[in-house]
Each structure stands twice: as C-alpha cells, then as structure tokens.
Design a protein around this motif. Structure first.
Motif, PDB file in Angstrom:
ATOM      1  N   GLY A   1       0.815  -1.204   0.000  1.00 31.57           N
ATOM      2  CA  GLY A   1       0.000   0.000   0.000  1.00 31.57           C
ATOM      3  C   GLY A   1       0.848   1.252   0.000  1.00 31.57           C
ATOM      4  N   GLY A   2       0.167   2.397  -0.052  1.00 29.52           N
ATOM      5  CA  GLY A   2       0.929   3.565  -0.408  1.00 29.52           C
ATOM      6  C   GLY A   2       0.731   4.845   0.384  1.00 29.52           C
ATOM      7  N   SER A   3       1.211   4.917   1.602  1.00 32.46           N
ATOM      8  CA  SER A   3       1.228   6.202   2.293  1.00 32.46           C
ATOM      9  C   SER A   3       2.581   6.877   2.054  1.00 32.46           C
ATOM     10  CB  SER A   3       1.029   5.996   3.784  1.00 32.46           C
ATOM     11  OG  SER A   3       2.155   5.345   4.327  1.00 32.46           O
ATOM     12  N   TRP A   4       2.666   8.147   2.442  1.00 28.46           N
ATOM     13  CA  TRP A   4       3.944   8.859   2.315  1.00 28.46           C
ATOM     14  C   TRP A   4       4.995   8.243   3.235  1.00 28.46           C
ATOM     15  CZ3 TRP A   4       4.798  11.690  -1.710  1.00 28.46           C
ATOM     16  CH2 TRP A   4       3.748  12.380  -2.322  1.00 28.46           C
ATOM     17  N   GLY A   5       4.569   7.808   4.419  1.00 29.91           N
ATOM     18  CA  GLY A   5       5.534   7.157   5.304  1.00 29.91           C
ATOM     19  C   GLY A   5       6.107   5.902   4.671  1.00 29.91           C
ATOM     20  N   THR A   6       5.240   5.147   3.992  1.00 29.38           N
ATOM     21  CA  THR A   6       5.699   3.941   3.299  1.00 29.38           C
ATOM     22  C   THR A   6       6.710   4.300   2.215  1.00 29.38           C
ATOM     23  OG1 THR A   6       3.498   3.018   3.680  1.00 29.38           O
ATOM     24  CG2 THR A   6       4.907   1.877   2.085  1.00 29.38           C
ATOM     25  N   LEU A   7       6.420   5.349   1.479  1.00 32.31           N
ATOM     26  CA  LEU A   7       7.356   5.769   0.433  1.00 32.31           C
ATOM     27  C   LEU A   7       8.710   6.167   1.021  1.00 32.31           C
ATOM     28  CD1 LEU A   7       7.931   6.299  -2.546  1.00 32.31           C
ATOM     29  CD2 LEU A   7       6.976   8.595  -2.251  1.00 32.31           C
ATOM     30  N   SER A   8       8.673   6.806   2.195  1.00 31.98           N
ATOM     31  CA  SER A   8       9.959   7.178   2.815  1.00 31.98           C
ATOM     32  C   SER A   8      10.757   5.928   3.172  1.00 31.98           C
ATOM     33  CB  SER A   8       9.729   8.045   4.057  1.00 31.98           C
ATOM     34  OG  SER A   8       9.333   7.284   5.175  1.00 31.98           O
ATOM     35  N   GLU A   9      10.068   4.886   3.570  1.00 31.92           N
ATOM     36  CA  GLU A   9      10.774   3.652   3.930  1.00 31.92           C
ATOM     37  C   GLU A   9      11.320   2.946   2.686  1.00 31.92           C
ATOM     38  OE1 GLU A   9       8.444   2.597   8.026  1.00 31.92           O
ATOM     39  OE2 GLU A   9       7.288   2.622   6.168  1.00 31.92           O
ATOM     40  N   ILE A  10      10.542   2.954   1.609  1.00 30.01           N
ATOM     41  CA  ILE A  10      11.038   2.396   0.346  1.00 30.01           C
ATOM     42  C   ILE A  10      12.306   3.142  -0.087  1.00 30.01           C
ATOM     43  CG2 ILE A  10      10.538   2.181  -2.128  1.00 30.01           C
ATOM     44  CD1 ILE A  10       7.539   1.829  -1.339  1.00 30.01           C
ATOM     45  N   ALA A  11      12.236   4.463  -0.033  1.00 29.79           N
ATOM     46  CA  ALA A  11      13.370   5.271  -0.500  1.00 29.79           C
ATOM     47  C   ALA A  11      14.597   5.087   0.390  1.00 29.79           C
ATOM     48  CB  ALA A  11      12.968   6.744  -0.559  1.00 29.79           C
ATOM     49  N   LEU A  12      14.395   5.049   1.707  1.00 32.01           N
ATOM     50  CA  LEU A  12      15.528   4.842   2.615  1.00 32.01           C
ATOM     51  C   LEU A  12      16.139   3.460   2.409  1.00 32.01           C
ATOM     52  CD1 LEU A  12      14.121   6.463   5.877  1.00 32.01           C
ATOM     53  CD2 LEU A  12      16.152   7.224   4.627  1.00 32.01           C
ATOM     54  N   ALA A  13      15.289   2.476   2.149  1.00 33.62           N
ATOM     55  CA  ALA A  13      15.813   1.130   1.902  1.00 33.62           C
ATOM     56  C   ALA A  13      16.663   1.129   0.633  1.00 33.62           C
ATOM     57  CB  ALA A  13      14.665   0.126   1.801  1.00 33.62           C
ATOM     58  N   ARG A  14      16.144   1.702  -0.436  1.00 29.14           N
ATOM     59  CA  ARG A  14      16.919   1.759  -1.681  1.00 29.14           C
ATOM     60  C   ARG A  14      18.205   2.546  -1.481  1.00 29.14           C
ATOM     61  NH1 ARG A  14      14.969  -0.163  -6.522  1.00 29.14           N
ATOM     62  NH2 ARG A  14      17.114   0.310  -7.045  1.00 29.14           N
ATOM     63  N   ARG A  15      18.121   3.609  -0.721  1.00 27.19           N
ATOM     64  CA  ARG A  15      19.312   4.434  -0.468  1.00 27.19           C
ATOM     65  C   ARG A  15      20.408   3.637   0.226  1.00 27.19           C
ATOM     66  NH1 ARG A  15      23.255   6.324   0.086  1.00 27.19           N
ATOM     67  NH2 ARG A  15      24.006   8.338   0.743  1.00 27.19           N
ATOM     68  N   THR A  16      20.000   2.704   1.077  1.00 29.45           N
ATOM     69  CA  THR A  16      20.982   1.983   1.893  1.00 29.45           C
ATOM     70  C   THR A  16      21.124   0.523   1.464  1.00 29.45           C
ATOM     71  OG1 THR A  16      19.239   1.595   3.549  1.00 29.45           O
ATOM     72  CG2 THR A  16      20.663   3.491   3.888  1.00 29.45           C
ATOM     73  N   ASN A  17      20.667   0.231   0.246  1.00 30.50           N
ATOM     74  CA  ASN A  17      20.851  -1.098  -0.336  1.00 30.50           C
ATOM     75  C   ASN A  17      20.173  -2.225   0.432  1.00 30.50           C
ATOM     76  OD1 ASN A  17      22.408  -0.244  -2.571  1.00 30.50           O
ATOM     77  ND2 ASN A  17      24.152   0.044  -1.182  1.00 30.50           N
ATOM     78  N   VAL A  18      19.050  -1.927   1.045  1.00 28.84           N
ATOM     79  CA  VAL A  18      18.223  -2.976   1.643  1.00 28.84           C
ATOM     80  C   VAL A  18      17.184  -3.379   0.596  1.00 28.84           C
ATOM     81  CG1 VAL A  18      16.558  -3.514   3.477  1.00 28.84           C
ATOM     82  CG2 VAL A  18      18.552  -2.074   3.965  1.00 28.84           C
ATOM     83  N   PRO A  19      17.091  -4.670   0.251  1.00 30.70           N
ATOM     84  CA  PRO A  19      16.157  -5.083  -0.804  1.00 30.70           C
ATOM     85  C   PRO A  19      14.704  -4.763  -0.437  1.00 30.70           C
ATOM     86  CG  PRO A  19      17.666  -6.875  -0.214  1.00 30.70           C
ATOM     87  CD  PRO A  19      17.878  -5.787   0.793  1.00 30.70           C
ATOM     88  N   VAL A  20      13.949  -4.272  -1.418  1.00 34.77           N
ATOM     89  CA  VAL A  20      12.540  -3.921  -1.216  1.00 34.77           C
ATOM     90  C   VAL A  20      11.697  -4.613  -2.260  1.00 34.77           C
ATOM     91  CG1 VAL A  20      10.876  -2.035  -0.985  1.00 34.77           C
ATOM     92  CG2 VAL A  20      13.311  -1.579  -0.684  1.00 34.77           C
ATOM     93  N   THR A  21      10.556  -5.139  -1.847  1.00 35.63           N
ATOM     94  CA  THR A  21       9.567  -5.572  -2.828  1.00 35.63           C
ATOM     95  C   THR A  21       8.221  -4.953  -2.474  1.00 35.63           C
ATOM     96  OG1 THR A  21       8.604  -7.433  -4.024  1.00 35.63           O
ATOM     97  CG2 THR A  21       8.950  -7.725  -1.681  1.00 35.63           C
ATOM     98  N   CYS A  22       7.461  -4.621  -3.504  1.00 38.10           N
ATOM     99  CA  CYS A  22       6.229  -3.860  -3.319  1.00 38.10           C
ATOM    100  C   CYS A  22       5.004  -4.688  -3.713  1.00 38.10           C
ATOM    101  CB  CYS A  22       6.237  -2.603  -4.189  1.00 38.10           C
ATOM    102  SG  CYS A  22       7.555  -1.456  -3.779  1.00 38.10           S
ATOM    103  N   LEU A  23       4.010  -4.681  -2.862  1.00 42.91           N
ATOM    104  CA  LEU A  23       2.702  -5.257  -3.175  1.00 42.91           C
ATOM    105  C   LEU A  23       1.728  -4.104  -3.345  1.00 42.91           C
ATOM    106  CD1 LEU A  23       2.659  -8.264  -0.697  1.00 42.91           C
ATOM    107  CD2 LEU A  23       2.103  -8.428  -3.140  1.00 42.91           C
ATOM    108  N   GLY A  24       1.488  -3.714  -4.583  1.00 50.17           N
ATOM    109  CA  GLY A  24       0.523  -2.641  -4.833  1.00 50.17           C
ATOM    110  C   GLY A  24       0.890  -1.326  -4.200  1.00 50.17           C
ATOM    111  N   SER A  25       2.160  -1.048  -4.098  1.00 47.98           N
ATOM    112  CA  SER A  25       2.595   0.179  -3.435  1.00 47.98           C
ATOM    113  C   SER A  25       2.959   1.234  -4.481  1.00 47.98           C
ATOM    114  CB  SER A  25       3.768  -0.146  -2.514  1.00 47.98           C
ATOM    115  OG  SER A  25       4.143   0.970  -1.750  1.00 47.98           O
ATOM    116  N   TRP A  26       3.871   2.108  -4.192  1.00 45.29           N
ATOM    117  CA  TRP A  26       4.202   3.238  -5.031  1.00 45.29           C
ATOM    118  C   TRP A  26       4.864   2.836  -6.349  1.00 45.29           C
ATOM    119  CZ3 TRP A  26       3.133   8.305  -3.775  1.00 45.29           C
ATOM    120  CH2 TRP A  26       2.665   8.531  -2.485  1.00 45.29           C
TER     121      TRP A  26
END
Lengths: 164, 164, 164, 164
Positions: free
Chosen positions: D108-133
């Motif tokens: 899902g897609g709140s702004w807080g969720t997007l911040s976590e996706i971006a921080l994960a990508r920034r720090t090379n933590v793998p992310v997978t999205c289920l219907g998110s941003w």
C-alpha cells in the motif's frame, strides 16, 4: 513466546560496561535469570561484559532478551539475545534503551553506564545500582541513587518500581 | 558571518540546567561571551536557564549560538540563538549536542547535564565543570573530572582541549 | 548576523543528490542565493553536489547555511556552510533536516532525496520539486507534488508556503 | 523461542499505512504468517492498518513480531507484537526500521511507506512492493522497484534477497 502480548510485559534494562569484573558478570547473569523468571523482557546494549552476561542469564532461563546495538550491523552483537536491533545511533542508543524500559538496573561503572543512569533519572525511569556510580552535585549534598546489595534486591526493586 | 567556514570553526557546548542559580547564570553568560570573543560557535540545548544565558552572552558579544532543541518545534527556544534546530529527539538530543562539539563546559548540576558529561567522557570529548557534578565509581576512587574556578579558566581549558 | 533571532527566521532545506548534473548544480546555487537574499536560513545535508551548490550560493550572497551531516565528524562537510553539525545519524539525518525546516526544495532525483520528499509530505512540510521525482500510488492516480519551473518559482513557493 | 539466536535470524520489515484497504490488510496478514513459517522476525512500525495485520499474521502463526513505535510510550502499540519498543523518534523511526532489517516488503501507499522504500533503496536494503508506489525520476525513465503479485511471491523475494 507466551500468550501475553509485547505491550503488556514489563521491560527492564540491564546496563553496564563491556569490560567487567567477575563479580559484576556474575551479578548480571543472576539479574538476567531472575528477570526472566518474573516474565520481564531484558533490554541491553547488545555488546559484551555486563550486557552479554545479563542477556545470557535471561535467555538460558527461557526469557526474552533484546539487544539494542550502537552500530548499524548485527555482526557486533553478543550471541545471547532473542532479538537483535542494530540502531546505528552510536551512543545515542543509550537514550533509546532508557526510553524503552520501565526500570533500569545498573551494574558496574563505565561512563556509558553513567549516561544511562542520568538519562533515566532525567526522564523519571526508576534506576537501581549494583556497585555502580556514586554522584554528588557540585557543592555537597549526596544524591539519592537507589542501591541494591544483591541481584535479588535489584530485581525486586526494579519490578516494584515498574509497577508489576 | 566572518570568512572562516563552518567546518573550520571550533564548537563548544555549554550545558546546564533550565533552572539555575544567579551565580550559574552569570557564569554561563560570561562563558558565552568569552567563547564568542575567541571565535568559537556556542551550542546549547536551546531552553532556559544556563542554556539561555550562555547563548545570550555569546550573541550579545557578536558570536554565533546554535540551539539544538529536544522538541519538534522552534517555539520552545529561548530568543538568544542565531540558529535554532528543533530535533524532536527528546533527551537523545543531549547526545547530538556532545557529538557536534570539540569540548563541553558544564555549569551546574541537573541529571540532563550529568548525562552530557558522561556521554562526552564516553566519546572522548573534553569536559570541564564549573560547580557541576562530582562522580565516583562504586567503590572508592574519585574520577578525574576537570574543574574550573572561573569562566575564563573554563573557556581556556575548553579551547585548549579543542585544539585551537 | 542580523538582529533577527534564530527562532524568527524562516528555514528552508535544499535537498538533492551528491552527484548532480550541471543544470541541477546551477539551479541549486541560484536557489541558495535567492533564499539568502530573502533572509532565509538554508539547511542542507552537508555533502557535495546539490548540497554544496546550494550552500555556496547562499553563503556567497551573505546568507547563513547550516550543514546537517550524516556522519559523526565535520571533516566530510563541503566548505560552504556557516555552521556544520555532524549528527552521526546516518540516513536518519534526512528526517532531522525535514523536521528542522518550514519548507523543502528538492532538486534532482536520488533515493535519499525521495526519502526527504516523502518524509516532508508525511509530516506536512511543504515541498516543491525542480526536476525531481514523479510518484504514483500503486494503481493509477498521480500524486500532487508541487513542481517549479525555475529557481525563482521554487523559492517563491517555498517562502509562501513557509508563511513569510 | 527456538534455539537459534537473535543475531542468526532473518529480519524482514513489513511497512504500510495505518489506514489500509481490506485487500492490503489481507495481504499483510498473509505476509506476516508466511514470514513466521519461514522463521523470520517481522518488524513493523507498531501502529494499525498494515502494521497491525502483519504482526497479527506473524504472531498468530507462532512467529516473533517486533514493533518499533514512533512515540515514546507502549500505549499506542497494536496488541499483536511480541516485543514493543517505543523509540520516541517520530518519523525518524522509519529509518530505524529499515536499518534493522535484511529486506522490506511494502504494502500500500502512504507517504511514510514511500519514505521507507526510499531509505531502503538508499541503503541497499532489498525492497519488494505489493501494490505500493510507482516512482519515476524527473525526466522519463521508470525506476526499478521490484513488484510482487502475491504475498507468497513477496516473501519469497524478500527471503531470497535477505540471503536465507
């Protein structure tokens, strides 16, 4: 994991130096064991010495110990915690430990330990000391840090102060 | 703002309680003034008492004072700082203050102040105390906190220790 | 430092990648300059690229730029800020930047920049983007990030949104 | 608590909004259950919606869920976590969540969720999205966020990326 949820448990930090005496390590292990027997979650800073001994005492007795590490990776943790959280906050994780608990038991006397005692007093988290710091305000009057004479007394005080 | 860039300046924290005696406030103001005259940036916790007096002493003398607030809004800041940063970290901002500076001057004795002294010692940031805490490890031996007898001595020590 | 105190100023973050295009660097420098001319304090992450260009634009025009670094030492800062604060928080300092300001101007598109845009939106800090990210919630509808076509428009929007 | 120590487990964050659709809640619960069955610790932000559903799915299946709350008290936590840590860091705890895990699953897609996706990508933590941003850098090229079509696929990806 028993049926009680994480929000209903009591949380007690056991804080102390990474390099400790045999007496301090023994006290820490006993404090960890007693807290586990009383159903409290033990939180430590996740490194060696008092932190490792308290976590080992806790988990050996079937309790839950949480490590809040200063660094950003789990690799530096002692191998005795149920849950390991690398905070990457450096010494600021001392404040996180204090914030997360209902009471603090301080064993032995490093500067980091003193910072945790002071932060706890600052934020009204009950603290009891086993052979830790004595502090005095500039002029004269001694300051009322609660002291325990045994691991059992420290745990008794901490859980009473934590309201359980 | 002089030509020297922010990375080349010396930064000194002046820490102390939000409620302070007249003597402490007077010392804090003088410390702030002397640091300004020596070109150091003064960092405080941004609230009242020692923090406000040090910042006022600094900015009245043309210096730069930075407030690192515990809360999340600038509204709680004293009106004497050049720059106000609301950290929203609560007591963890004490660690941020210590991390940001080359030396700490502690005036007076609250628990928050003690946490800053301890964090500074833990992380090898030089500290000098004006009528602040005395601390002793559990058993007996006194611990070597540097004490100053005057604002001038405190500033001299801090800047010497900070390497400027 | 003018007579206005630090609590009365407007604070605007200029966020963007450490490696940026010539266009982005030029926009950042102009944004920094315009913010200085309007009396706003510029806050950046203290490293290179967009951060350095914005700080340089600001301080070259006589303004105040504050660097909030991710690491624990001032050594990594660009040489263009008036005040340098090493936070030691790693990427968590992105949240500190957002928390400290009245508005955010995002230039260019790194993941760190996106985290700052998202944290700002999460906490109701106005954001305007100069050639930065476009974001869409999972399904379809585009999300209303404010976009500016020039440095002047971005600054106008940021200061209007910041209430000055 | 099984014999495996906390440092040897895999940790996966399940991030998503406090207000979520039925589909998102159902996906979150299934993700939590599957992670528990695979022995991973689930970390959430400790509030409602996706966070509560993932923790409930995990602990109902006998797994361990850790809540890292933004506020300073356990009272705001959902009742489904094994361990509750009030961080008092506000939105900065999003960065703490990302730092503590080996992989992130965003639902899902709140702004807080997007911040976590971006921080994960920034720090090379793998992310997978289920219907998110969905996100795009300013100009044109789409950015490679990994998307899963089902809870099972998301868990499979996260654990593979986490190296277990």
């Amino acid at each position: 994991v028993p049926s009680q949820t994480g929000g209903e448990r009591r949380y007690v930090a056991v804080v102390g130096p990474g390099e400790a005496t045999e007496t301090e390590l023994s006290l820490a292990a006993e404090v960890g064991r007693l807290l586990a027997e009383r159903g409290a979650v033990v939180i430590t800073g996740g490194l060696g010495g008092v932190m490792a001994a308290a976590a080992r005492g806790c988990t050996d007795a079937g309790g839950i110990a949480v490590a809040l590490l200063p660094g950003g990776t789990r690799a530096e943790a002692h191998p005795h915690s149920s849950i390991v959280i690398p905070t990457g906050l450096g010494e600021l994780r001392n404040g996180l430990i204090v914030r997360a608990v209902d009471a603090v038991i301080a064993i032995g006397g490093s500067w980091g330990t003193l910072s945790e005692i002071a932060l706890a007093r600052r934020t009204n988290v009950p603290v009891t000391c086993l052979g830790s710091w004595q502090v005095t305000r500039g002029s004269a009057e001694p300051v009322d840090l609660v002291r325990a004479d045994s691991a059992a007394d420290a745990v008794e005080f901490a859980l009473a102060a934590a309201g359980s």
